[in-house]
Scaffold this motif. Sequence first.
Motif, PDB file in Angstrom:
ATOM      1  N   ARG A 131       0.835  -1.212   0.000  1.00  0.00           N
ATOM      2  CA  ARG A 131       0.000   0.000   0.000  1.00  0.00           C
ATOM      3  C   ARG A 131       0.868   1.259   0.000  1.00  0.00           C
ATOM      4  O   ARG A 131       0.514   2.267  -0.623  1.00  0.00           O
ATOM      5  CB  ARG A 131      -0.947  -0.022   1.196  1.00  0.00           C
ATOM      6  CG  ARG A 131      -2.051  -1.058   1.052  1.00  0.00           C
ATOM      7  CD  ARG A 131      -3.132  -0.869   2.088  1.00  0.00           C
ATOM      8  NE  ARG A 131      -2.707  -1.315   3.413  1.00  0.00           N
ATOM      9  CZ  ARG A 131      -2.850  -2.548   3.861  1.00  0.00           C
ATOM     10  NH1 ARG A 131      -3.404  -3.480   3.091  1.00  0.00           N
ATOM     11  NH2 ARG A 131      -2.454  -2.876   5.079  1.00  0.00           N
ATOM     12  N   LEU A 132       2.008   1.186   0.685  1.00  0.00           N
ATOM     13  CA  LEU A 132       2.933   2.323   0.648  1.00  0.00           C
ATOM     14  C   LEU A 132       3.487   2.527  -0.758  1.00  0.00           C
ATOM     15  O   LEU A 132       3.638   3.662  -1.217  1.00  0.00           O
ATOM     16  CB  LEU A 132       4.078   2.098   1.641  1.00  0.00           C
ATOM     17  CG  LEU A 132       3.703   2.213   3.122  1.00  0.00           C
ATOM     18  CD1 LEU A 132       4.863   1.748   3.992  1.00  0.00           C
ATOM     19  CD2 LEU A 132       3.301   3.643   3.481  1.00  0.00           C
ATOM     20  N   ALA A 151       4.509   9.141   3.416  1.00  0.00           N
ATOM     21  CA  ALA A 151       3.671   8.063   2.885  1.00  0.00           C
ATOM     22  C   ALA A 151       3.032   7.273   4.018  1.00  0.00           C
ATOM     23  O   ALA A 151       1.838   6.945   3.970  1.00  0.00           O
ATOM     24  CB  ALA A 151       4.504   7.144   1.996  1.00  0.00           C
ATOM     25  N   GLN A 152       3.797   6.994   5.059  1.00  0.00           N
ATOM     26  CA  GLN A 152       3.249   6.258   6.201  1.00  0.00           C
ATOM     27  C   GLN A 152       2.200   7.094   6.923  1.00  0.00           C
ATOM     28  O   GLN A 152       1.159   6.574   7.343  1.00  0.00           O
ATOM     29  CB  GLN A 152       4.375   5.891   7.165  1.00  0.00           C
ATOM     30  CG  GLN A 152       3.914   5.016   8.336  1.00  0.00           C
ATOM     31  CD  GLN A 152       3.395   3.677   7.887  1.00  0.00           C
ATOM     32  OE1 GLN A 152       4.115   2.905   7.259  1.00  0.00           O
ATOM     33  NE2 GLN A 152       2.134   3.373   8.175  1.00  0.00           N
ATOM     34  N   ALA A 153       2.461   8.388   7.071  1.00  0.00           N
ATOM     35  CA  ALA A 153       1.490   9.265   7.729  1.00  0.00           C
ATOM     36  C   ALA A 153       0.188   9.318   6.946  1.00  0.00           C
ATOM     37  O   ALA A 153      -0.912   9.316   7.529  1.00  0.00           O
ATOM     38  CB  ALA A 153       2.070  10.666   7.880  1.00  0.00           C
ATOM     39  N   GLY A 159      -6.223   5.243   5.669  1.00  0.00           N
ATOM     40  CA  GLY A 159      -6.593   3.836   5.677  1.00  0.00           C
ATOM     41  C   GLY A 159      -6.228   3.181   4.357  1.00  0.00           C
ATOM     42  O   GLY A 159      -5.618   3.792   3.485  1.00  0.00           O
ATOM     43  N   GLY A 160      -6.646   1.915   4.188  1.00  0.00           N
ATOM     44  CA  GLY A 160      -6.181   1.117   3.059  1.00  0.00           C
ATOM     45  C   GLY A 160      -7.036   1.141   1.815  1.00  0.00           C
ATOM     46  O   GLY A 160      -6.684   0.517   0.816  1.00  0.00           O
ATOM     47  N   ASP A 161      -8.170   1.850   1.814  1.00  0.00           N
ATOM     48  CA  ASP A 161      -9.028   1.881   0.623  1.00  0.00           C
ATOM     49  C   ASP A 161      -8.307   2.626  -0.501  1.00  0.00           C
ATOM     50  O   ASP A 161      -7.903   3.783  -0.342  1.00  0.00           O
ATOM     51  CB  ASP A 161     -10.356   2.562   0.939  1.00  0.00           C
ATOM     52  CG  ASP A 161     -11.301   2.512  -0.242  1.00  0.00           C
ATOM     53  OD1 ASP A 161     -12.087   1.553  -0.341  1.00  0.00           O
ATOM     54  OD2 ASP A 161     -11.263   3.443  -1.090  1.00  0.00           O
ATOM     55  N   SER A 197     -12.136  13.819  10.922  1.00  0.00           N
ATOM     56  CA  SER A 197     -13.164  14.668  10.338  1.00  0.00           C
ATOM     57  C   SER A 197     -13.973  13.931   9.266  1.00  0.00           C
ATOM     58  O   SER A 197     -15.127  13.604   9.478  1.00  0.00           O
ATOM     59  CB  SER A 197     -12.530  15.925   9.749  1.00  0.00           C
ATOM     60  OG  SER A 197     -11.457  15.573   8.886  1.00  0.00           O
ATOM     61  N   GLY A 198     -13.335  13.630   8.139  1.00  0.00           N
ATOM     62  CA  GLY A 198     -14.072  13.033   7.027  1.00  0.00           C
ATOM     63  C   GLY A 198     -14.751  11.727   7.372  1.00  0.00           C
ATOM     64  O   GLY A 198     -15.950  11.545   7.122  1.00  0.00           O
ATOM     65  N   PHE A 199     -14.021  10.790   7.984  1.00  0.00           N
ATOM     66  CA  PHE A 199     -14.605   9.500   8.296  1.00  0.00           C
ATOM     67  C   PHE A 199     -15.615   9.598   9.433  1.00  0.00           C
ATOM     68  O   PHE A 199     -16.598   8.860   9.466  1.00  0.00           O
ATOM     69  CB  PHE A 199     -13.506   8.488   8.624  1.00  0.00           C
ATOM     70  CG  PHE A 199     -12.622   8.182   7.438  1.00  0.00           C
ATOM     71  CD1 PHE A 199     -13.147   8.102   6.169  1.00  0.00           C
ATOM     72  CD2 PHE A 199     -11.260   7.979   7.602  1.00  0.00           C
ATOM     73  CE1 PHE A 199     -12.348   7.829   5.078  1.00  0.00           C
ATOM     74  CE2 PHE A 199     -10.442   7.698   6.505  1.00  0.00           C
ATOM     75  CZ  PHE A 199     -10.995   7.633   5.241  1.00  0.00           C
TER      76      PHE A 199
END
Length: 321
Positions: A131-132, A151-153, A159-161, A197-199
């Motif tokens: 994913r990174l 990238a990790q931040a 998340g992974g989506d 916020s968004g989630f």
Amino acid sequence: MANPALVTLVVGDEEFLADRAVGSVLAEARAEDPDAEIHELQGSKVEAGELNRLSSPSLFGGRAVVVIRGAQDLAKDVIAEIVKYAAHPAEDTVLVLAHPGGVKGKALVDGVRKAGADVVTVAKPAKPGERLEFIRAEVRRSGRTISPAAAQALLDAVGGDLRDLAAACGQLAFDTEGKTIDEAAVARYYRGRAEVSGFAIADLAIEGKLGEALEQLRWALATGVAPVLIVSALAGGLRSLAKVGGAPRNLRGGQLASHVGMPPWKIDRVKRQLGGWGPDGISAAVQAVATADEQVKGGGADPAYAMEKAIHVIVASRTGR
């Protein structure tokens, strides 16, 4: 841009990557012929003889593009017809087949592959390292680079989506300056992590908490959270509902997690949110978010109003069975 292959098979169950691969072929076809006629079909509804009809030369000339999604659901006689066609495709037709992989419809995959189709395999990045790498590749698409820490931040925040990650990468590349996106840029952009916020807004709306969702939306906008990320979170929440709600009832634990592509903790949360939701309600909510997405990306004059309207529709759609 290169001309598209006459027959392309996209194999893989990662929806975002499969859609992107299909879209790439469509873009190539349109670049070659802007007036190309596009036919979008679902495998379960394709009838025998339909491909031959759509690929027959037009009296007015021009190219045709036939996209068949859900190709695993094609009937046996239609599969035989397509395999035969793939060996000798029409010169003025581009055929794109999207198949999730697996055993169902494998005769189609084997047959068109043997016939010489261009095969694009899309693999779901299952490991954090993969994913990174996806994040790094997305940023490179915009002509930028991203530091390992950034990238990790970003992965931790979004998340992974893959759709959500791609939207976040695109927005960061657009809104920040310099060659390399660093961790400080990610921190400034997210103002203390996007999922706060968004989630959170998405969860409140999906759970029917209109007042709280609107309050959090206004707070997020006031603190600088990008509208596109909020819309992305709303879309992601609804996709999760659709995936878990539409999964076979006999799947449990790891099998269900593998089928829907979510960790077990997220599945448990989505199951709790499914109460009050039905297919019609989810469809109406998804359409509302798609409209908001278009408006926040330049199609409308007031992104805040567009998102508030989408949240109202989501909450109102929750009782739709």
